[in-house]
Write a protein that holds these residues in place. Structure first.
Motif, PDB file in Angstrom:
ATOM      1  N   TRP A 109       0.835  -1.211   0.000  1.00  0.00           N
ATOM      2  CA  TRP A 109       0.000   0.000   0.000  1.00  0.00           C
ATOM      3  C   TRP A 109       0.867   1.257   0.000  1.00  0.00           C
ATOM      4  N   THR A 112       2.745   1.989  -3.385  1.00  0.00           N
ATOM      5  CA  THR A 112       1.844   2.394  -4.454  1.00  0.00           C
ATOM      6  C   THR A 112       1.346   3.819  -4.245  1.00  0.00           C
ATOM      7  N   PRO A 156      -4.886  -0.691  -3.992  1.00  0.00           N
ATOM      8  CA  PRO A 156      -3.998   0.448  -3.724  1.00  0.00           C
ATOM      9  C   PRO A 156      -3.964   1.446  -4.885  1.00  0.00           C
TER      10      PRO A 156
END
Length: 266
Positions: A109, A112, A156
Motif C-alpha cells: 500500500w 503504491t 492500492p
C-alpha cells in the motif's frame, strides 16, 4: 485547429513512453516549449531523441517523484531552463501492489500510494508557485477509470487514483480565479508499457500470448469497453492537449474519461 498555446512552457512527467510521451509530442507540435521528466535519465534521453524536436524547445531532466529533494531539484532546474511553467501534465504512475485486499501488505500500500498519490502532491507543491505567477495556467492530472470503478485486485492503485481525482477537483476550486485551471483525465486500458507488462503476466498465467491475454481480459474484466480494443496513447494525449489549451478556457474541475465506455455508469 490552433489551440492558442504557442510559446507556452510545459512540464510533462512520466514522459519517457506512453501517454506522457505522446502528450509531449502533441504539445511540441502546438509550439509549446516542453520539459519532459521521468525517473531514468537514459530512457528519458532516448525518448527525447525519438521526439526529434528543436533542442531549444525540448528539455529532458530526470526526477524521482517519490523523493521530495529530487522533485525540488527538478523545479529548480526547470526554473533555470524554462522560467515559470504555464502547463503541468502529471502522467507518471505505476500499477503497484496487486492481489486481493488480504494478500497485500502495508508496504505494498505504502509504495503504491507514494508514487501514484504523493508523487502528484510533491510535484504540485514544487511547481504551484510558478504556475500561479503567470495569470494563465493549466494543470492536468492523470487518474484512471479505477478512480470511480475500483477493481478488487488492485485496490492500492484504485485508492490512489481516487485520491488524485479528489485532489484535482479540490485544486480547481482554489486557483481558478487566478487563471489556473485544473482538470483530470481518466484513461482505461491503454496500449502502454504498463499494460504490456500486465498482459504479459496474464499470458504466463493463462498459457497464451499477449494478444490472447488482451482478448480474454477485454471479455472477462472490461466488458463495457465497447470498441473491443486497447486505447492508443495518442487518443488520451489528444484530450490532455485540449485541456492544456486556450480552447478549454471554460473547463475546470472536470474529469474526462477516455475509456471506450469502460466505466459502466454515467
Amino acid at each position: 485547429m490552433d489551440l492558442g498555446i504557442r510559446g507556452k512552457k510545459a512540464l510533462v512527467t512520466g514522459a519517457d513512453s506512453g501517454i506522457g510521451w505522446e502528450t509531449a509530442r502533441l504539445l511540441l507540435a502546438e509550439g509549446v516549449e516542453v520539459l519532459i521528466s521521468d525517473k531514468d535519465q537514459e530512457s528519458l534521453d532516448e525518448a527525447a531523441r525519438a521526439l526529434d524536436a528543436d533542442p531549444d524547445r525540448l528539455h529532458a531532466i530526470a526526477a524521482d517523484v517519490t523523493d521530495t529533494a529530487s522533485v525540488e531539484n527538478l523545479a529548480a532546474q526547470a526554473q533555470n531552463v524554462l522560467g515559470d511553467i504555464d502547463i503541468l501534465v502529471q502522467s507518471s504512475g505505476v500499477t503497484g501492489a496487486q492481489g486481493l485486499f488480504h494478500e497485500i501488505d502495508e508496504e505494498g500500500w505504502r509504495s503504491t500510494l507514494d508514487v501514484d498519490l504523493m508523487g502528484p502532491v510533491r510535484l504540485l507543491r514544487a511547481f504551484l508557485p510558478a504556475l500561479r505567477r503567470g495569470g494563465w495556467g493549466r494543470i492536468v492530472l492523470l487518474t484512471s477509470e479505477d478512480a470511480v470503478q475500483p477493481y478488487d485486485d488492485e485496490l492500492p492503485y484504485c485508492s490512489a487514483k481516487a485520491g488524485v481525482l479528489a485532489l484535482a477537483k479540490g485544486l480547481s476550486r482554489s486557483y481558478a480565479s487566478e487563471g489556473l485551471l485544473v482538470n483530470a483525465v481518466s484513461p482505461a486500458f491503454i496500449h502502454t508499457p504498463m499494460t504490456d507488462a500486465m498482459m504479459d503476466k496474464r499470458a504466463d498465467e493463462k498459457g497464451t500470448d499477449r494478444d490472447g491475454a488482451i482478448e480474454s481480459f477485454l471479455v472477462e474484466e472490461r466488458p463495457y469497453m465497447e470498441l473491443g480494443r486497447r486505447g492508443e496513447p495518442e487518443e488520451v494525449a489528444s484530450v490532455i492537449t485540449f485541456l492544456c489549451s486556450d480552447r478549454a478556457s471554460f473547463v475546470n474541475g472536470s474529469n474526462y474519461r477516455v475509456d471506450s465506455g469502460s466505466v459502466a455508469t454515467i
